[in-house]
Design an enzyme around this catalytic site. Structure first.
Site, PDB file in Angstrom:
ATOM      1  N   CYS A   1      -6.195   0.185   1.904  1.00 44.21           N
ATOM      2  CA  CYS A   1      -5.705  -1.104   2.391  1.00 44.21           C
ATOM      3  C   CYS A   1      -6.682  -2.219   2.043  1.00 44.21           C
ATOM      4  O   CYS A   1      -6.291  -3.361   1.825  1.00 44.21           O
ATOM      5  CB  CYS A   1      -5.472  -1.053   3.899  1.00 44.21           C
ATOM      6  SG  CYS A   1      -6.942  -0.648   4.874  1.00 44.21           S
TER       7      CYS A   1
ATOM      8  N   TRP B   1       0.384  -3.279   4.214  1.00 45.59           N
ATOM      9  CA  TRP B   1       1.534  -2.370   4.225  1.00 45.59           C
ATOM     10  C   TRP B   1       2.810  -3.089   3.803  1.00 45.59           C
ATOM     11  O   TRP B   1       3.802  -2.450   3.452  1.00 45.59           O
ATOM     12  CB  TRP B   1       1.745  -1.794   5.630  1.00 45.59           C
ATOM     13  CG  TRP B   1       0.672  -0.857   6.074  1.00 45.59           C
ATOM     14  CD1 TRP B   1      -0.303  -0.298   5.307  1.00 45.59           C
ATOM     15  CD2 TRP B   1       0.466  -0.370   7.405  1.00 45.59           C
ATOM     16  NE1 TRP B   1      -1.111   0.509   6.063  1.00 45.59           N
ATOM     17  CE2 TRP B   1      -0.664   0.490   7.367  1.00 45.59           C
ATOM     18  CE3 TRP B   1       1.111  -0.566   8.615  1.00 45.59           C
ATOM     19  CZ2 TRP B   1      -1.149   1.140   8.499  1.00 45.59           C
ATOM     20  CZ3 TRP B   1       0.630   0.095   9.742  1.00 45.59           C
ATOM     21  CH2 TRP B   1      -0.480   0.928   9.690  1.00 45.59           C
TER      22      TRP B   1
ATOM     23  N   ASN C   1      -0.648  -8.089   6.315  1.00 42.95           N
ATOM     24  CA  ASN C   1      -0.869  -6.655   6.389  1.00 42.95           C
ATOM     25  C   ASN C   1      -0.528  -6.055   5.023  1.00 42.95           C
ATOM     26  O   ASN C   1       0.598  -6.232   4.535  1.00 42.95           O
ATOM     27  CB  ASN C   1       0.046  -6.061   7.467  1.00 42.95           C
ATOM     28  CG  ASN C   1      -0.200  -4.585   7.698  1.00 42.95           C
ATOM     29  OD1 ASN C   1      -0.683  -3.867   6.828  1.00 42.95           O
ATOM     30  ND2 ASN C   1       0.156  -4.110   8.880  1.00 42.95           N
TER      31      ASN C   1
ATOM     32  N   GLN D   1       0.824  -1.200   0.000  1.00 43.98           N
ATOM     33  CA  GLN D   1       0.000   0.000   0.000  1.00 43.98           C
ATOM     34  C   GLN D   1       0.860   1.253   0.000  1.00 43.98           C
ATOM     35  O   GLN D   1       1.911   1.305   0.642  1.00 43.98           O
ATOM     36  CB  GLN D   1      -0.906  -0.014   1.235  1.00 43.98           C
ATOM     37  CG  GLN D   1      -1.871   1.147   1.334  1.00 43.98           C
ATOM     38  CD  GLN D   1      -2.658   1.101   2.639  1.00 43.98           C
ATOM     39  OE1 GLN D   1      -2.543   0.143   3.397  1.00 43.98           O
ATOM     40  NE2 GLN D   1      -3.443   2.128   2.912  1.00 43.98           N
TER      41      GLN D   1
ATOM     42  N   HIS E   1      -8.124  -1.314   9.933  1.00 45.04           N
ATOM     43  CA  HIS E   1      -7.240  -1.802   8.875  1.00 45.04           C
ATOM     44  C   HIS E   1      -7.789  -3.113   8.319  1.00 45.04           C
ATOM     45  O   HIS E   1      -8.450  -3.869   9.042  1.00 45.04           O
ATOM     46  CB  HIS E   1      -5.847  -2.018   9.466  1.00 45.04           C
ATOM     47  CG  HIS E   1      -4.741  -2.078   8.457  1.00 45.04           C
ATOM     48  ND1 HIS E   1      -4.576  -1.143   7.458  1.00 45.04           N
ATOM     49  CD2 HIS E   1      -3.729  -2.966   8.290  1.00 45.04           C
ATOM     50  CE1 HIS E   1      -3.515  -1.447   6.746  1.00 45.04           C
ATOM     51  NE2 HIS E   1      -2.982  -2.555   7.222  1.00 45.04           N
TER      52      HIS E   1
END
Length: 684
Positions: A86, A274, A272, A80, A248
């Site tokens: 997300c 990220w 995740n 991301q 998230h």
């Protein structure tokens, strides 16, 4: 529902690319320009970007050797950026766990090679249809690097950034991706049906939830999870002391159980978006559990100790910490059967209906006073459940129903829901207040509170029997289009309850065959399809039949009309379309036997072998004419061009034979050899 702007006019990707290559130009998308209008609704500089001004650059201006896909597609490619999407990155990561699904959305044969023209294409499932989205490769940067989606571990790879841009175009702009639900992204990339398992009330979590999640995984369902923010939190995301992030979206990329201290521990693998920041509790990378499990268990889990955003967590901790699990169940349109064959997994049975609430006709509302009588005017669908679930000792049948409102401008506009009634027996007429008084049916289930969401989905465990589903808006007289999808483990008959005459009770109540539905969609009032409509029909139906559209040209459609149109009306009726489609499938099967690299094209050197396989003999002179007319500079002939050739050859062969019969072979026209005649037609 019409498609977003720019998706129809640019559907001929190959033609557009040929034109760009011929003129030695790079594509600049006129419908999604490299400007702030493609970034935000207001057309102003996006606040979330973190840079003063955004500079649009092509990948070749950012790195020396850009690649569309490098070393295969992987969930680890997706990281991301500064956009709050997300949910989209998590959804794409989930889809990438099943590459054959992702390949339908992401056309992996594209690259920055000698045929590079600055344009790329992607396929998305848009309210029941697969649509192609074409974008240029001008990407938002801070002047040095991408500011949105990218592959942090390999900056030379650009499919994540281009996929994100195509999805932003589909939804309107990049800002439209700022906030959303993981299952919406998965649905738009796969055509799956979404279901949310609410974990907020821990006392109401079913005891068999792990079995449900495991069973869904075995049936190819795609999964995600999320933790809600507290109601008074102003920031979009809050990192917790255990490494997890509230507000998230996480991908669920694996599920398993491992032996540990005499017990079988149920685990989920989460990621995740990220690409970093992981869970630090039990079963995390550096936990005591991971250190102490057997080598066999470590191998089973595929443990890699690094901060890549992916981690294992116990199912009990997921139930304790997370607020929801999202499931997206695949349908046959999503290549489920192919994946099931490869992985020995089971398919869902699915039925899809498209319809609308129309004021004065079917917009009856939810039954609240003073419009309670209008509720029965809503469209009503029946489903007959006969066979109980596989490996289910309860004797029940699973029914997952999802109601989707076809949003205007990508925004949910009305509150929707549905009710499920159990009927004593199947009746063809819709339910009404009179049959309610006779107690011919009882309210069995409902979707719960009416929701202003894109999808409303509920799972029911029902006794075998006949059920009626009545979808509605909350308020009466509200118009909207909707899609209803029904999922069962076993085949189930379903249809629309309609007012019918007694003499019509023998008519079928099953939904129309897909080819019939599409024919009706494109046919004119006289019940025929002309070449322009046939081109659209063939593209859409080939996507349903083969998993991706065959880009039939207008010339191909005209050739098929000419071949199948026996009464020379210039159009085809339903039977002629069906016959033509069957011929296309037969020719496609033979053609694919010689398609060595899977590019829907055959080396022109192998054309004589293709024709021999079709028991169609043509000489070198005719082959030369075909290659010069339809072969490309790489000595390839595309499937669509090959179909034009075979349509023309077949028609000319028939006309030649007709001419011979008429003249008895006495005049000059009849004295032509067949191949001389065919040679002439291939130049025309």
């Amino acid at each position: 529902m019409s498609l977003p702007r720019g998706l129809v006019r640019q559907e001929d990707y190959l033609g557009l690319k040929r034109e760009l290559l011929r003129n030695e130009k790079l594509f600049v998308d006129p419908d999604f320009s490299p400007s702030t209008s493609s970034l935000t609704f207001s057309g102003s500089q996006p606040r979330s970007s973190g840079v003063r001004s955004i500079i649009w650059k092509r990948p070749g201006e950012l790195v020396d050797n850009p690649r569309f896909v490098k070393d295969g597609l992987s969930r680890h490619d997706l990281d991301q950026g500064s956009l709050g999407n997300c949910w989209f990155i998590a959804g794409a990561a989930v889809v990438s766990t099943q590459p054959k699904l992702l390949f339908r959305c992401v056309q992996k044969e594209q690259d920055f090679d000698k045929n590079y023209a600055g344009l790329f294409r992607f396929n998305f499932w848009w309210y029941g249809k697969w649509v192609e989205v074409i974008v240029d490769d001008l990407l938002p940067t801070d002047g040095r690097e991408l500011i949105y989606a990218r592959n942090n571990s390999d900056l030379d790879e650009f499919w994540p950034a281009l996929l994100e841009k195509a999805y932003a175009k589909l939804r309107g702009n990049y800002e439209a991706l700022d906030g959303g639900k993981t299952q919406d992204a998965i649905v738009d990339m796969t055509g799956s049906i979404p279901e949310t398992i609410d974990l907020k009330d821990k006392s109401k979590i079913p005891d068999n939830l792990y079995d449900l999640v495991w069973k869904s995984y075995q049936m190819n369902s795609l999964m995600g999870a999320g933790i809600n923010l507290p109601g008074n939190t102003r920031t979009p995301e809050v990192e917790m002391s255990n490494g997890l992030v509230m507000g998230h979206a996480y991908s669920i990329t694996g599920i398993t159980s491992v032996p540990y201290k005499g017990k079988n521990i149920q685990l989920l693998r989460l990621r995740n978006p990220w690409g970093n920041s992981e869970w630090t509790g039990d079963w995390s990378d550096h936990s005591e559990q991971i250190k102490n499990i057997s080598p066999e268990a470590r191998t089973k889990l595929g443990i890699v100790i690094r901060d890549d955003g992916e981690f294992w967590i116990s199912f009990l901790d997921v139930l304790r910490i997370f607020d929801e699990i999202q499931l997206c169940h695949l349908q046959p349109d999503s290549l489920t059967s192919e994946i099931a064959n490869d992985e020995r997994k089971q398919n869902w049975e699915v039925t899809v209906y498209h319809d609308a609430w129309i004021r004065g006709l079917t917009a009856g509302g939810c039954g609240n006073h003073p419009y309670q009588d209008l509720f029965w005017k809503n469209l009503q669908f029946f489903i007959t459940l006969k066979d109980v679930d596989i490996k289910d000792n309860s004797g029940l049948c699973t029914l997952i129903a999802t109601l989707t409102q076809k949003e205007m401008n990508n925004k949910s506009s009305v509150f929707i829901g549905f009710k499920v009634y159990k009927m004593r027996e199947l009746q063809r007429r819709p339910l009404d207040e009179e049959s309610a008084l006779r107690n011919d049916f009882i309210l069995q289930e409902s979707s719960g509170s009416y929701e202003n969401n894109r999808h409303v989905t509920r799972r029911f465990e029902l006794d075998p029997g006949v059920y009626a589903l009545i979808p509605s808006t909350f308020e009466a007289h509200v118009e909207a289009k909707f899609m209803l999808r029904l999922y069962t483990e076993k085949p189930a008959e379903s249809g629309l309850l309609e007012e019918v005459d007694k003499n019509e009770l023998q008519r079928t109540t099953k939904p129309l065959d897909p080819v019939k539905e599409l024919f009706i969609k494109y046919a004119t009032e006289d019940g025929h399809i002309y070449a322009i409509e046939l081109k659209k029909f063939l593209r859409e139906f080939s996507a349903l039949e083969f998993g991706e559209p065959i880009l039939f040209s207008l010339e191909a459609a005209r050739s098929l009309v000419t071949l199948m149109d026996r009464n020379r009306s210039g159009a085809l009726n339903f039977d002629e379309v069906v016959k033509g489609w069957n011929e296309i499938k037969a020719y496609k099967r033979i053609f694919e036997q010689f398609d060595k690299d899977g590019t829907a094209s055959v080396d022109t050197y192998d054309l004589s072998k293709v024709f021999r396989a079709l028991d169609f003999t043509v000489n070198r002179q005719v082959l030369t004419a075909i290659v010069r007319r339809y072969g490309n500079r790489n000595n390839k002939i595309r499937l669509t061009d090959f179909l034009i050739v075979i349509f023309k050859l077949t028609l000319m062969f028939e006309l030649f034979k007709e001419q011979q019969l008429k003249t008895g072979g006495d005049n000059d026209a009849a004295s032509f050899t067949l191949n001389e005649y065919l040679d002439y037609t291939m130049y025309c």
